[in-house]
Design a protein around this motif. Structure first.
Motif, PDB file in Angstrom:
ATOM      1  N   GLU A 152       0.830  -1.208   0.000  1.00 40.41           N
ATOM      2  CA  GLU A 152       0.000   0.000   0.000  1.00 40.41           C
ATOM      3  C   GLU A 152       0.864   1.258   0.000  1.00 40.41           C
ATOM      4  O   GLU A 152       0.502   2.270  -0.599  1.00 40.41           O
ATOM      5  CB  GLU A 152      -0.922   0.020   1.223  1.00 40.41           C
ATOM      6  N   ILE A 153       2.005   1.203   0.667  1.00 37.93           N
ATOM      7  CA  ILE A 153       2.871   2.382   0.777  1.00 37.93           C
ATOM      8  C   ILE A 153       3.324   2.848  -0.597  1.00 37.93           C
ATOM      9  O   ILE A 153       3.429   4.050  -0.859  1.00 37.93           O
ATOM     10  CB  ILE A 153       4.082   2.075   1.684  1.00 37.93           C
ATOM     11  N   THR A 154       3.606   1.919  -1.502  1.00 38.52           N
ATOM     12  CA  THR A 154       4.034   2.293  -2.855  1.00 38.52           C
ATOM     13  C   THR A 154       2.843   2.564  -3.767  1.00 38.52           C
ATOM     14  O   THR A 154       2.955   3.324  -4.742  1.00 38.52           O
ATOM     15  CB  THR A 154       4.909   1.193  -3.468  1.00 38.52           C
ATOM     16  N   ALA A 155       1.683   1.959  -3.468  1.00 35.14           N
ATOM     17  CA  ALA A 155       0.517   2.135  -4.329  1.00 35.14           C
ATOM     18  C   ALA A 155      -0.171   3.481  -4.106  1.00 35.14           C
ATOM     19  O   ALA A 155      -0.702   4.072  -5.049  1.00 35.14           O
ATOM     20  CB  ALA A 155      -0.482   1.006  -4.084  1.00 35.14           C
ATOM     21  N   ILE A 156      -0.160   3.974  -2.874  1.00 30.64           N
ATOM     22  CA  ILE A 156      -0.879   5.215  -2.565  1.00 30.64           C
ATOM     23  C   ILE A 156      -0.366   6.395  -3.388  1.00 30.64           C
ATOM     24  O   ILE A 156      -1.178   7.151  -3.957  1.00 30.64           O
ATOM     25  CB  ILE A 156      -0.820   5.515  -1.049  1.00 30.64           C
ATOM     26  N   PRO A 157       0.975   6.616  -3.514  1.00 28.93           N
ATOM     27  CA  PRO A 157       1.419   7.735  -4.360  1.00 28.93           C
ATOM     28  C   PRO A 157       0.973   7.598  -5.810  1.00 28.93           C
ATOM     29  O   PRO A 157       0.672   8.611  -6.459  1.00 28.93           O
ATOM     30  CB  PRO A 157       2.955   7.664  -4.243  1.00 28.93           C
ATOM     31  N   GLU A 158       0.914   6.357  -6.329  1.00 28.01           N
ATOM     32  CA  GLU A 158       0.449   6.157  -7.702  1.00 28.01           C
ATOM     33  C   GLU A 158      -1.036   6.493  -7.818  1.00 28.01           C
ATOM     34  O   GLU A 158      -1.474   7.060  -8.823  1.00 28.01           O
ATOM     35  CB  GLU A 158       0.696   4.713  -8.134  1.00 28.01           C
ATOM     36  N   LEU A 159      -1.816   6.149  -6.804  1.00 27.15           N
ATOM     37  CA  LEU A 159      -3.234   6.486  -6.802  1.00 27.15           C
ATOM     38  C   LEU A 159      -3.429   7.999  -6.730  1.00 27.15           C
ATOM     39  O   LEU A 159      -4.295   8.558  -7.410  1.00 27.15           O
ATOM     40  CB  LEU A 159      -3.923   5.802  -5.621  1.00 27.15           C
ATOM     41  N   LEU A 160      -2.622   8.672  -5.927  1.00 27.73           N
ATOM     42  CA  LEU A 160      -2.740  10.126  -5.801  1.00 27.73           C
ATOM     43  C   LEU A 160      -2.532  10.826  -7.142  1.00 27.73           C
ATOM     44  O   LEU A 160      -3.152  11.859  -7.416  1.00 27.73           O
ATOM     45  CB  LEU A 160      -1.723  10.646  -4.779  1.00 27.73           C
ATOM     46  N   LYS A 161      -1.666  10.260  -7.990  1.00 28.23           N
ATOM     47  CA  LYS A 161      -1.399  10.861  -9.298  1.00 28.23           C
ATOM     48  C   LYS A 161      -2.652  10.886 -10.175  1.00 28.23           C
ATOM     49  O   LYS A 161      -2.769  11.739 -11.071  1.00 28.23           O
ATOM     50  CB  LYS A 161      -0.289  10.087 -10.012  1.00 28.23           C
ATOM     51  N   LEU A 162      -3.583   9.955  -9.933  1.00 30.37           N
ATOM     52  CA  LEU A 162      -4.781   9.864 -10.764  1.00 30.37           C
ATOM     53  C   LEU A 162      -5.871  10.851 -10.359  1.00 30.37           C
ATOM     54  O   LEU A 162      -6.827  11.060 -11.101  1.00 30.37           O
ATOM     55  CB  LEU A 162      -5.365   8.440 -10.679  1.00 30.37           C
ATOM     56  N   LEU A 163      -5.732  11.459  -9.189  1.00 26.63           N
ATOM     57  CA  LEU A 163      -6.839  12.206  -8.596  1.00 26.63           C
ATOM     58  C   LEU A 163      -6.602  13.708  -8.614  1.00 26.63           C
ATOM     59  O   LEU A 163      -5.478  14.176  -8.486  1.00 26.63           O
ATOM     60  CB  LEU A 163      -7.043  11.746  -7.146  1.00 26.63           C
ATOM     61  N   ASP A 164      -7.700  14.443  -8.748  1.00 28.77           N
ATOM     62  CA  ASP A 164      -7.682  15.900  -8.599  1.00 28.77           C
ATOM     63  C   ASP A 164      -8.146  16.205  -7.177  1.00 28.77           C
ATOM     64  O   ASP A 164      -9.338  16.092  -6.856  1.00 28.77           O
ATOM     65  CB  ASP A 164      -8.604  16.551  -9.623  1.00 28.77           C
TER      66      ASP A 164
END
Length: 266
Positions: A152-164
């Motif tokens: 999750e620690i590495t996935a969360i920054p990638e998810l943040l990139k998708l969101l406004d």
């Protein structure tokens, strides 16, 4: 009601199957899967059952010339698609349907999908990290698939990139209490509220030193108390909001733009 824009976004996901073997359009399969999951379907068989029950509805937006794919076909095709491109298509659709307005609370959390583990095929359970709006019936704004909960620690920054997220407050449990994640949230123009536990030992120790129960119970500033009685047991829960006190001054330089600390105790 779902809008045709969902089919538009899903049609961008490339289909890597051999054209002469295709019976069911990829956009139809993706549309069926998204609709079924939104309606609570868990597992490929339930998605197939949903398709048969809602075929007339599905044909308003897709082709479905050969009816509903079998659950085996659904599983096989979904295993071939580019997960990153599907995630982006879903996130783009959610942006078109829902805007996280200034001041909105966006929660990020991970969940292991029930029934996704397959011992016979040596397939690990699927773990998803999702961002959802707490003010709009938990509508999902974006998702990222991870190999396991520890990622999750590495996935969360990638998810943040998708969101406004500009102007929003992003909340994450203790797994996401990381300086780099906090920095990523600030770079998106949002504020963060992160749970502190043993994975941040210095920060957790500072909380315990600055706010023992004797201080929390008689806190003169912003605070509230809830009392619950159940089967002869009474439980008092204290919540305190404090400025960054002297105990946190040195640690606060390690975290981006800290403004306050929130304490819960029972």
């Amino acid at each position: 009601m779902l809008t045709p824009s969902l089919m538009h976004h899903l049609s961008i996901v490339p289909d890597f199957r051999q054209a002469w073997k295709i019976r069911h359009q990829l956009s139809d399969i993706l549309f069926l899967t998204v609709c079924a999951v939104i309606c609570g379907a868990e597992g490929w068989e339930e998605i197939e059952d949903f398709g048969h029950a809602k075929l007339d509805f599905l044909r308003q937006y897709g082709d479905f010339a050969d009816g509903i794919p079998s659950h085996d076909t659904l599983a096989r095709v979904m295993a071939l698609i580019n997960a990153t491109q599907l995630q982006k298509a879903f996130a783009d659709w959610m942006k078109a349907c829902h805007e996280a307005t200034d001041g909105a609370v966006v929660a990020i959390d991970g969940k292991t999908l029930r029934g996704s583990y397959c011992r016979g095929k040596d397939k690990a359970a699927i773990h998803m990290v999702s961002a959802f709006s707490t003010a709009n019936n938990g509508v999902v704004l974006g998702q990222i698939k991870t190999e396991d909960k520890s990622n999750e620690i590495t996935a969360i920054p990638e998810l943040l990139k998708l969101l406004d997220l500009y102007g929003c407050l992003v909340t994450i449990d203790a797994m996401g209490c990381q300086k780099k994640i906090a920095q990523s949230i600030r770079e998106k123009g949002a504020d963060y509220l992160l749970a502190v536990k043993e994975n941040q030992p210095k920060l957790a120790a500072a909380f315990e030193e600055a706010f023992p129960i004797s201080v929390i119970a008689n806190y003169p500033g912003d605070s509230y108390v809830t009392v619950e009685k159940n089967r002869g047991r009474e439980e008092s829960r204290y919540h305190v909001i404090s400025d960054v006190t002297s105990e946190f001054q040195e640690l606060s330089y390690e975290w981006p733009d800290p403004e306050s600390v929130n304490i819960d105790d029972t």
